[in-house]
Design a protein around this motif. Structure first.
Motif, PDB file in Angstrom:
ATOM      1  N   ALA A   1       0.759  -1.353   0.058  1.00  0.00           N
ATOM      2  CA  ALA A   1       0.122   0.013   0.015  1.00  0.00           C
ATOM      3  C   ALA A   1       0.876   1.283   0.108  1.00  0.00           C
ATOM      4  N   PRO A   2       1.948   1.243   0.809  1.00  0.00           N
ATOM      5  CA  PRO A   2       2.736   2.488   0.735  1.00  0.00           C
ATOM      6  C   PRO A   2       3.342   2.797  -0.776  1.00  0.00           C
ATOM      7  N   VAL A   3       3.610   1.873  -1.611  1.00  0.00           N
ATOM      8  CA  VAL A   3       4.276   2.062  -2.863  1.00  0.00           C
ATOM      9  C   VAL A   3       3.827   3.187  -3.604  1.00  0.00           C
ATOM     10  N   PRO A   4       2.303   3.057  -3.990  1.00  0.00           N
ATOM     11  CA  PRO A   4       1.661   4.027  -4.855  1.00  0.00           C
ATOM     12  C   PRO A   4       1.820   5.403  -4.307  1.00  0.00           C
ATOM     13  N   ILE A   5       1.692   5.426  -2.905  1.00  0.00           N
ATOM     14  CA  ILE A   5       1.527   6.796  -2.270  1.00  0.00           C
ATOM     15  C   ILE A   5       2.877   7.495  -2.318  1.00  0.00           C
TER      16      ILE A   5
ATOM     17  N   THR B   1      17.939  16.941  -6.688  1.00  0.00           N
ATOM     18  CA  THR B   1      17.017  16.452  -6.386  1.00  0.00           C
ATOM     19  C   THR B   1      16.125  15.713  -7.549  1.00  0.00           C
ATOM     20  N   PRO B   2      15.949  16.079  -8.863  1.00  0.00           N
ATOM     21  CA  PRO B   2      15.468  15.359  -9.834  1.00  0.00           C
ATOM     22  C   PRO B   2      15.995  13.794  -9.902  1.00  0.00           C
ATOM     23  N   PHE B   3      17.149  13.968  -9.965  1.00  0.00           N
ATOM     24  CA  PHE B   3      18.060  12.612 -10.030  1.00  0.00           C
ATOM     25  C   PHE B   3      17.666  11.574  -8.857  1.00  0.00           C
ATOM     26  N   LEU B   4      17.817  12.196  -7.711  1.00  0.00           N
ATOM     27  CA  LEU B   4      17.259  11.338  -6.601  1.00  0.00           C
ATOM     28  C   LEU B   4      15.840  10.904  -6.328  1.00  0.00           C
ATOM     29  N   CYS B   5      15.023  11.727  -6.856  1.00  0.00           N
ATOM     30  CA  CYS B   5      13.596  11.390  -7.042  1.00  0.00           C
ATOM     31  C   CYS B   5      13.536  10.279  -8.128  1.00  0.00           C
ATOM     32  N   VAL B   6      13.991  10.342  -9.092  1.00  0.00           N
ATOM     33  CA  VAL B   6      13.828   9.489 -10.302  1.00  0.00           C
ATOM     34  C   VAL B   6      14.433   7.773  -9.765  1.00  0.00           C
ATOM     35  N   LEU B   7      15.621   8.101  -8.812  1.00  0.00           N
ATOM     36  CA  LEU B   7      16.251   6.932  -8.410  1.00  0.00           C
ATOM     37  C   LEU B   7      15.121   6.073  -7.481  1.00  0.00           C
TER      38      LEU B   7
ATOM     39  N   LEU C   1      11.249   2.000  -5.701  1.00  0.00           N
ATOM     40  CA  LEU C   1       9.841   1.766  -5.527  1.00  0.00           C
ATOM     41  C   LEU C   1       9.220   0.593  -6.183  1.00  0.00           C
ATOM     42  N   CYS C   2       9.535   0.731  -7.551  1.00  0.00           N
ATOM     43  CA  CYS C   2       9.099  -0.110  -8.486  1.00  0.00           C
ATOM     44  C   CYS C   2       9.644  -1.671  -8.398  1.00  0.00           C
ATOM     45  N   LEU C   3      11.031  -1.479  -8.311  1.00  0.00           N
ATOM     46  CA  LEU C   3      11.748  -2.830  -7.912  1.00  0.00           C
ATOM     47  C   LEU C   3      11.367  -3.344  -6.574  1.00  0.00           C
ATOM     48  N   SER C   4      10.827  -2.579  -5.642  1.00  0.00           N
ATOM     49  CA  SER C   4      10.342  -3.062  -4.316  1.00  0.00           C
ATOM     50  C   SER C   4       8.870  -3.610  -4.766  1.00  0.00           C
ATOM     51  N   GLY C   5       8.137  -3.097  -5.490  1.00  0.00           N
ATOM     52  CA  GLY C   5       6.880  -3.499  -5.342  1.00  0.00           C
ATOM     53  C   GLY C   5       6.762  -4.836  -6.103  1.00  0.00           C
ATOM     54  N   LEU C   6       7.730  -4.899  -6.968  1.00  0.00           N
ATOM     55  CA  LEU C   6       7.648  -6.184  -7.768  1.00  0.00           C
ATOM     56  C   LEU C   6       8.266  -7.131  -7.185  1.00  0.00           C
TER      57      LEU C   6
END
Length: 339
Positions: A238-242, A262-268, A273-278
């Protein structure tokens, strides 16, 4: 199952996921810069882009080698099952990585000839094909492979589905965004400003891709759907999409306020989050939806022996990686040269 026989595969699964994550962090922006050549025709800007990664790019594939070694040595059952299912995208990816490596070096040696443009094209196409294949390979694992008596029983092109195409294009978009935000951090002037504009477009595309893959993945297999809908399992996802939305807000703020890092860190963060969710979704399968980690793992004695070696070598590689990036930190301009 208790003791080492249970916990060693879990530890190795964490190491494997970590190796994949570090590879994405380090080689993602590398491949992304190659794909961004398509929107940067000027040689002087391309040289700056290449010079931001030239001192460190050779070591980025180390983590792919580690991932392959873990799969081969610790999860031989998964290695023997997944490789025949994914031979085509794996071979294409490796050929693309080899060709882009050659193009990376030869573009400098042929600066005044027509070959320079051809090597630039090769660097761009090699980066794009490698990125697409990595997404397709990931999709091939997620959607599962047919297994009979512990062996792959499908066809060579079973991996090629609409879902794998979506994942391939998503990874291409994500890597290009990583490359653009890396250049925001590492370059100056008009190139940096152009990267901010490209980042906005690519971020919108990646966000759409994340939503599409997130909605599609739970529909592939019933256990996946349970991870997202059954209580209390949904607590973990549940926290992933948030957090994805929160990082998106921070990304937009960083772009508008002209932040460099900041933009680079946000994309990382998005990739993490995507890898964690998968990982949460497919756990505990090594070859979804049939074979678990314990079904395909090597004997505990073998895993323990390899773990000792990894515990010695992994910190050394990490320290060297951090040191090399620290040495070559800072903005790169047209006056700087690596080759």
């Amino acid at each position: 199952m208790t003791g080492l026989a249970y916990w060693l595969p879990v530890v190795w699964a964490i190491i494997l996921v970590a190796a994949i994550a570090i590879y994405v962090v380090l080689d993602g922006f590398d491949l992304g810069i190659g794909m961004l050549f398509v929107v940067v025709p000027e040689t002087r800007y391309r040289d700056v882009m290449v010079n931001t990664i030239a001192p460190v790019w050779d070591g980025n594939e180390t983590w792919m080698v580690l991932g392959g070694a873990v799969l081969y040595g610790v999860f031989p059952g998964a290695y023997a099952t997944l490789l025949p299912a994914l031979y085509v995208p794996i071979v294409l990816m490796l050929l693309a990585l080899v060709f882009r490596g050659v193009a990376f070096e030869f573009r400098v040696l042929t600066r005044t000839t027509i070959w320079h443009r051809l090597w630039d094209l090769g660097f761009m196409l090699g980066s794009a094909i490698a990125a697409f294949c990595q997404g397709a390979i990931l999709a091939g694992v997620i959607q599962g492979v047919p297994v009979t008596d512990g062996a792959f029983s499908g066809k060579a092109l079973d991996w090629l589905t609409p879902f794998s195409v979506l994942c391939g294009l998503s990874v291409m978009c994500g890597y290009a965004l990583l490359g653009a935000t890396w250049l925001i951090w590492r370059t100056t002037g008009s190139l940096e400003q152009a990267c901010r504009l490209w980042s906005m477009v690519l971020a919108g595309g990646l966000f759409i891709a994340i939503v599409a893959v997130s909605l599609w993945t739970p529909m592939l297999h019933a256990p996946y759907l349970k991870r997202w809908t059954d209580w209390p399992r949904m607590i973990f996802v549940a926290p992933v999409p948030i957090l994805v939305v929160a990082l998106g807000s921070a990304f937009l703020r960083g772009i508008r306020q002209a932040h460099s890092l900041t933009p680079f860190l946000c994309v990382l963060g998005w990739f993490f989050l995507c890898l964690s969710g998968l990982a949460i979704t497919i756990w505990p399968y090594a070859v979804p939806p049939n074979l678990s980690l314990w079904d395909v793992s090597s004997p505990p004695s073998s895993q323990l022996f390899q773990l000792v070696g990894t515990a010695i070598m992994l910190p050394i590689v990490l320290v060297y990686t951090v040191f090399s990036y620290r040495v070559f930190r800072g903005k790169v301009t047209e006056a700087d040269a690596y080759h």
